[in-house]
Design an enzyme around this catalytic site. Structure first.
Site, PDB file in Angstrom:
ATOM      1  N   TYR A 154      -1.859  15.587   7.031  1.00 61.69           N
ATOM      2  CA  TYR A 154      -1.082  15.572   8.372  1.00 61.69           C
ATOM      3  C   TYR A 154      -1.843  14.775   9.395  1.00 61.69           C
ATOM      4  O   TYR A 154      -1.296  14.103   9.987  1.00 61.69           O
ATOM      5  CB  TYR A 154      -1.020  16.939   8.593  1.00 61.69           C
ATOM      6  CG  TYR A 154      -0.464  17.410   9.778  1.00 61.69           C
ATOM      7  CD1 TYR A 154       1.016  17.563   9.881  1.00 61.69           C
ATOM      8  CD2 TYR A 154      -1.207  17.663  10.889  1.00 61.69           C
ATOM      9  CE1 TYR A 154       1.951  18.030  11.059  1.00 61.69           C
ATOM     10  CE2 TYR A 154      -0.427  17.771  12.487  1.00 61.69           C
ATOM     11  CZ  TYR A 154       1.044  18.005  12.361  1.00 61.69           C
ATOM     12  OH  TYR A 154       1.706  18.371  13.346  1.00 61.69           O
ATOM     13  N   LYS A 158      -0.322  11.459  11.242  1.00 60.00           N
ATOM     14  CA  LYS A 158      -0.147  11.429  12.861  1.00 60.00           C
ATOM     15  C   LYS A 158      -0.840  10.542  13.621  1.00 60.00           C
ATOM     16  O   LYS A 158      -0.416   9.952  14.481  1.00 60.00           O
ATOM     17  CB  LYS A 158      -0.524  12.890  13.331  1.00 60.00           C
ATOM     18  CG  LYS A 158       0.402  14.301  12.817  1.00 60.00           C
ATOM     19  CD  LYS A 158       1.815  14.003  13.354  1.00 60.00           C
ATOM     20  CE  LYS A 158       2.785  15.093  13.012  1.00 60.00           C
ATOM     21  NZ  LYS A 158       4.040  14.890  13.739  1.00 60.00           N
TER      22      LYS A 158
HETATM   23  P1  NAP Z   1       9.014  23.258  12.824  1.00 55.33           P
HETATM   24  O1  NAP Z   1       9.205  24.352  13.551  1.00 55.33           O
HETATM   25  O2  NAP Z   1       8.316  23.597  11.350  1.00 55.33           O
HETATM   26  O3  NAP Z   1      10.253  22.201  12.595  1.00 55.33           O
HETATM   27  C1  NAP Z   1      10.034  21.075  11.700  1.00 55.33           C
HETATM   28  C2  NAP Z   1      11.260  20.530  11.932  1.00 55.33           C
HETATM   29  O4  NAP Z   1      11.166  19.165  11.245  1.00 55.33           O
HETATM   30  C3  NAP Z   1      12.615  21.024  11.247  1.00 55.33           C
HETATM   31  O5  NAP Z   1      13.524  21.058  12.499  1.00 55.33           O
HETATM   32  C4  NAP Z   1      12.924  20.225   9.849  1.00 55.33           C
HETATM   33  O6  NAP Z   1      14.274  20.297   9.601  1.00 55.33           O
HETATM   34  C5  NAP Z   1      12.455  19.078  10.310  1.00 55.33           C
HETATM   35  N1  NAP Z   1      12.290  18.228   9.124  1.00 55.33           N
HETATM   36  C6  NAP Z   1      11.402  18.359   8.290  1.00 55.33           C
HETATM   37  N2  NAP Z   1      11.336  17.622   7.251  1.00 55.33           N
HETATM   38  C7  NAP Z   1      12.481  16.715   7.565  1.00 55.33           C
HETATM   39  C8  NAP Z   1      13.110  15.821   7.160  1.00 55.33           C
HETATM   40  N3  NAP Z   1      12.815  15.256   5.666  1.00 55.33           N
HETATM   41  N4  NAP Z   1      14.150  15.105   7.526  1.00 55.33           N
HETATM   42  C9  NAP Z   1      14.662  15.577   8.729  1.00 55.33           C
HETATM   43  N5  NAP Z   1      14.092  16.496   9.346  1.00 55.33           N
HETATM   44  C10 NAP Z   1      13.144  17.137   8.623  1.00 55.33           C
HETATM   45  O7  NAP Z   1       7.756  22.458  13.311  1.00 55.33           O
HETATM   46  P2  NAP Z   1       7.541  22.148  15.147  1.00 55.33           P
HETATM   47  O8  NAP Z   1       6.468  22.849  15.521  1.00 55.33           O
HETATM   48  O9  NAP Z   1       8.785  22.200  15.794  1.00 55.33           O
HETATM   49  O10 NAP Z   1       7.073  20.410  14.837  1.00 55.33           O
HETATM   50  C11 NAP Z   1       7.843  19.539  15.312  1.00 55.33           C
HETATM   51  C12 NAP Z   1       6.920  18.317  15.397  1.00 55.33           C
HETATM   52  O11 NAP Z   1       5.835  18.616  16.259  1.00 55.33           O
HETATM   53  C13 NAP Z   1       6.334  17.816  13.998  1.00 55.33           C
HETATM   54  O12 NAP Z   1       6.519  16.420  13.956  1.00 55.33           O
HETATM   55  C14 NAP Z   1       4.959  18.587  14.060  1.00 55.33           C
HETATM   56  O13 NAP Z   1       4.047  17.721  13.379  1.00 55.33           O
HETATM   57  C15 NAP Z   1       4.722  18.233  15.630  1.00 55.33           C
HETATM   58  N6  NAP Z   1       3.825  19.109  16.186  1.00 55.33           N
HETATM   59  C16 NAP Z   1       3.718  20.431  16.070  1.00 55.33           C
HETATM   60  C17 NAP Z   1       2.629  21.202  16.702  1.00 55.33           C
HETATM   61  C18 NAP Z   1       2.680  22.711  16.676  1.00 55.33           C
HETATM   62  O14 NAP Z   1       1.546  23.421  17.031  1.00 55.33           O
HETATM   63  N7  NAP Z   1       3.758  23.295  16.356  1.00 55.33           N
HETATM   64  C19 NAP Z   1       1.423  20.501  16.918  1.00 55.33           C
HETATM   65  C20 NAP Z   1       1.455  19.222  16.976  1.00 55.33           C
HETATM   66  C21 NAP Z   1       2.407  18.332  16.494  1.00 55.33           C
HETATM   67  P3  NAP Z   1      14.816  21.174   8.643  1.00 55.33           P
HETATM   68  O15 NAP Z   1      14.619  22.633   9.003  1.00 55.33           O
HETATM   69  O16 NAP Z   1      16.466  21.083   8.823  1.00 55.33           O
HETATM   70  O17 NAP Z   1      14.417  21.055   7.546  1.00 55.33           O
END
Ligand code: NAP
Length: 246
Positions: A154, A158
């Site tokens: 991961y 990133k």
């Molecule tokens: P999440 O709730 O797990 O949501 C992940 C999203 O990514 C879902 O909408 C999923 O869609 C989509 N996704 C995964 N694989 C995909 C693919 N192959 N094609 C299209 N869509 C895909 O995660 P989140 O926390 O909202 O994270 C969103 C972003 O922020 C990510 O890039 C994550 O790495 C980043 N981020 C999150 C955090 C945190 O603490 N939460 C911190 C730093 C960065 P489906 O459900 O339709 O598969």
């Protein structure tokens, strides 16, 4: 305001992506709510946006697949004629210690988080270059800056996104296109919800503000980077992390 603008947000059926989609729509953009598996929740996001008087459409695409991304972008451009704002938000985790990490888990994370963003930029940038404007926003992570034990795949994806952001920013700066990255810290979504209370407590201890952020905290910055008030900002990585990575 983003009236007249078309925004495409990947992985917008839930979590940070859905908050970003709602925020951009609330400010006048027509939003393509991309999802991979979560069709029902993507449709619920669209319904919510429409209920609030906005405009959106849910469209399926697995962004990690080069050919599917091309077909998806073509379909969007055919229908909407342009995309002004691209938010590469889709992301997954497959955590494990390096000595135990499988090749499949390494590849899956790199394919979605890094190649997915490449695929979308690769297929959309020509149209942005033609219109001589565009805003590309890549959702990276503080893990890509600090590293994180148990997340080598991961963190690599990133950190890679940061390199991709800066290189593409340099390529496209003269074409009126801004490319920036947002690095969220510890945000309350499905991605972090399953952590043990103990792990959450330890993480909160690393945050100077002492608490998790919300998806809306990220959406606020994305809105700024998508709008005209950020026109002279490109190639930047901005943390939204309660001070975690300062
Ligand atoms: P999440 O709730 O797990 O949501 C992940 C999203 O990514 C879902 O909408 C999923 O869609 C989509 N996704 C995964 N694989 C995909 C693919 N192959 N094609 C299209 N869509 C895909 O995660 P989140 O926390 O909202 O994270 C969103 C972003 O922020 C990510 O890039 C994550 O790495 C980043 N981020 C999150 C955090 C945190 O603490 N939460 C911190 C730093 C960065 P489906 O459900 O339709 O598969």
């Amino acid at each position: 305001m983003l009236t007249g603008k078309v925004a495409l947000v990947t992985g917008a059926g839930r979590g940070i992506g859905s908050a970003v989609a709602r925020m951009l729509a609330k400010n006048g953009a027509t939003v393509i709510v991309n999802y991979n598996g979560s069709r029902e929740s993507a449709e619920a996001v669209v319904a919510g946006i429409e209920r609030d008087g906005g405009s959106a459409e849910a469209m399926q695409c697995n962004v990690s697949d080069f050919a599917s991304s091309e077909t998806f972008v073509k379909a969007v451009l055919e229908k909407y004629k342009k995309v002004d704002i691209l938010v590469n938000n889709a992301g997954i985790t497959r955590d494990n210690l390096i000595m135990r990490m499988s090749e499949e888990d390494y590849d899956a994370v790199l394919d979605t988080n890094l190649k997915g963003a490449f695929n979308m930029i690769r297929h959309l940038s020509r149209s942005m270059v033609r219109q001589r404007s565009g805003k590309i926003i890549n959702i990276s992570s503080v893990s890509g800056i600090l590293g994180n034990a148990g997340q080598s795949n991961y963190s690599a994806s990133k950190a890679g996104l940061i390199g991709l952001t800066r290189s593409v920013a340099r390529e496209l700066a003269g074409r009126g296109i801004n490319v920036n990255a947002v690095a969220p810290g510890f945000i309350d979504t499905d991605m972090t919800r399953n952590m043990t209370e103990e792990a959450k407590k330890a993480l909160n201890g690393m945050i100077p503000m002492g608490k998790m952020g919300s998806a809306e905290d990220i959406a606020d910055l994305v809105l700024f980077l998508a709008g005209e008030h950020s026109d002279y900002i490109t190639g930047q990585v901005i943390c939204v992390d309660g001070g975690m990575a300062m």
